[in-house]
Motif scaffolding. Structure first.
Motif, mmCIF file in Angstrom:
data_model
loop_
_atom_site.group_PDB
_atom_site.id
_atom_site.type_symbol
_atom_site.label_atom_id
_atom_site.label_comp_id
_atom_site.label_asym_id
_atom_site.label_seq_id
_atom_site.Cartn_x
_atom_site.Cartn_y
_atom_site.Cartn_z
ATOM 1 N N TYR A 143 18.623 -10.305 -7.178
ATOM 2 C CA TYR A 143 17.662 -10.933 -5.021
ATOM 3 C C TYR A 143 16.644 -9.987 -5.441
ATOM 4 O O TYR A 143 16.404 -9.689 -6.357
ATOM 5 C CB TYR A 143 18.855 -9.694 -4.294
ATOM 6 N N GLN A 144 15.367 -10.270 -4.590
ATOM 7 C CA GLN A 144 14.266 -10.169 -4.303
ATOM 8 C C GLN A 144 13.919 -9.579 -2.876
ATOM 9 O O GLN A 144 14.480 -10.544 -1.890
ATOM 10 C CB GLN A 144 12.774 -11.088 -4.431
ATOM 11 N N LEU A 145 14.129 -8.215 -2.619
ATOM 12 C CA LEU A 145 13.697 -7.973 -1.149
ATOM 13 C C LEU A 145 11.972 -8.007 -1.465
ATOM 14 O O LEU A 145 11.204 -7.118 -2.235
ATOM 15 C CB LEU A 145 14.380 -6.005 -1.395
ATOM 16 N N GLN A 146 11.198 -8.570 -0.500
ATOM 17 C CA GLN A 146 9.872 -8.241 -0.198
ATOM 18 C C GLN A 146 10.027 -7.718 1.347
ATOM 19 O O GLN A 146 9.953 -8.332 2.993
ATOM 20 C CB GLN A 146 9.161 -9.647 -0.136
ATOM 21 N N PHE A 147 8.729 -6.122 0.928
ATOM 22 C CA PHE A 147 8.342 -5.614 2.283
ATOM 23 C C PHE A 147 6.789 -5.515 2.248
ATOM 24 O O PHE A 147 5.961 -5.637 1.951
ATOM 25 C CB PHE A 147 9.036 -4.164 2.359
ATOM 26 N N SER A 148 6.800 -5.925 3.943
ATOM 27 C CA SER A 148 4.896 -6.508 4.030
ATOM 28 C C SER A 148 4.386 -4.938 5.258
ATOM 29 O O SER A 148 4.323 -4.587 5.648
ATOM 30 C CB SER A 148 4.894 -7.731 5.486
ATOM 31 N N ALA A 149 4.631 -4.360 3.850
ATOM 32 C CA ALA A 149 4.081 -2.873 3.947
ATOM 33 C C ALA A 149 2.700 -3.356 4.567
ATOM 34 O O ALA A 149 2.442 -2.451 4.748
ATOM 35 C CB ALA A 149 3.568 -2.113 2.088
ATOM 36 N N GLY A 150 1.340 -4.008 3.612
ATOM 37 C CA GLY A 150 -0.165 -3.347 4.457
ATOM 38 C C GLY A 150 -0.131 -4.152 5.826
ATOM 39 O O GLY A 150 -0.746 -3.572 6.879
ATOM 40 N N ASP A 151 0.630 -5.240 5.748
ATOM 41 C CA ASP A 151 0.841 -4.896 7.435
ATOM 42 C C ASP A 151 1.170 -4.198 8.560
ATOM 43 O O ASP A 151 0.762 -3.264 9.238
ATOM 44 C CB ASP A 151 1.257 -6.542 7.285
ATOM 45 N N TYR A 152 1.859 -3.626 7.565
ATOM 46 C CA TYR A 152 2.956 -2.391 8.399
ATOM 47 C C TYR A 152 1.805 -1.192 8.691
ATOM 48 O O TYR A 152 0.790 -0.708 9.504
ATOM 49 C CB TYR A 152 3.302 -1.168 7.978
#
Length: 117
Positions: free
Chosen positions: A61-70
């Protein structure tokens, strides 16, 4: 039956990573199948498991977190392109009966993760 959960902590501000877009993909060879898109709540968690029930099975599986937008949303000025815009974590689930918890500790320039409980 097992389940997959996550939690985001903002190390730069010492608080939960709230309202962060999280995408979960199943990895099949070179292909990614989007399973769900969520947003973390005020506590940095998703309101329900990312994966459970009949959809929960062993695999990659792969999780992607939008850290830059945060961080942009918090008013943090990031270089363009941002050093960490989307944090990508690829991991395996081998024990279908277990709870897999994947916490993410982030800052604009670093991240850390582990298999939590």
């Amino acid at each position: 039956m097992g389940r997959l959960t996550t939690h985001v902590l903002d190390a730069a501000h010492g608080c939960p990573g709230s309202h962060i877009r999280v995408e979960l993909y199943r990895v099949e060879g070179e292909s990614l199948e989007l399973i769900t898109t969520r947003q973390t709540n005020a506590d940095g968690r998703c309101d329900s498991p990312l994966l459970d029930g009949d959809d929960y099975r062993s695999g990659v599986y792969q999780l992607q977190f939008s850290a830059g937008d945060y961080y942009r949303g918090r008013g943090v000025v990031l270089p363009e392109p941002a050093f960490l815009d989307v944090v990508v974590l690829r991991f395996g689930i081998s024990a279908e009966q277990d709870h897999y918890h994947v916490p993410l500790l982030i800052s604009p320039y670093s991240y850390s993760t582990y298999r939590g409980s």
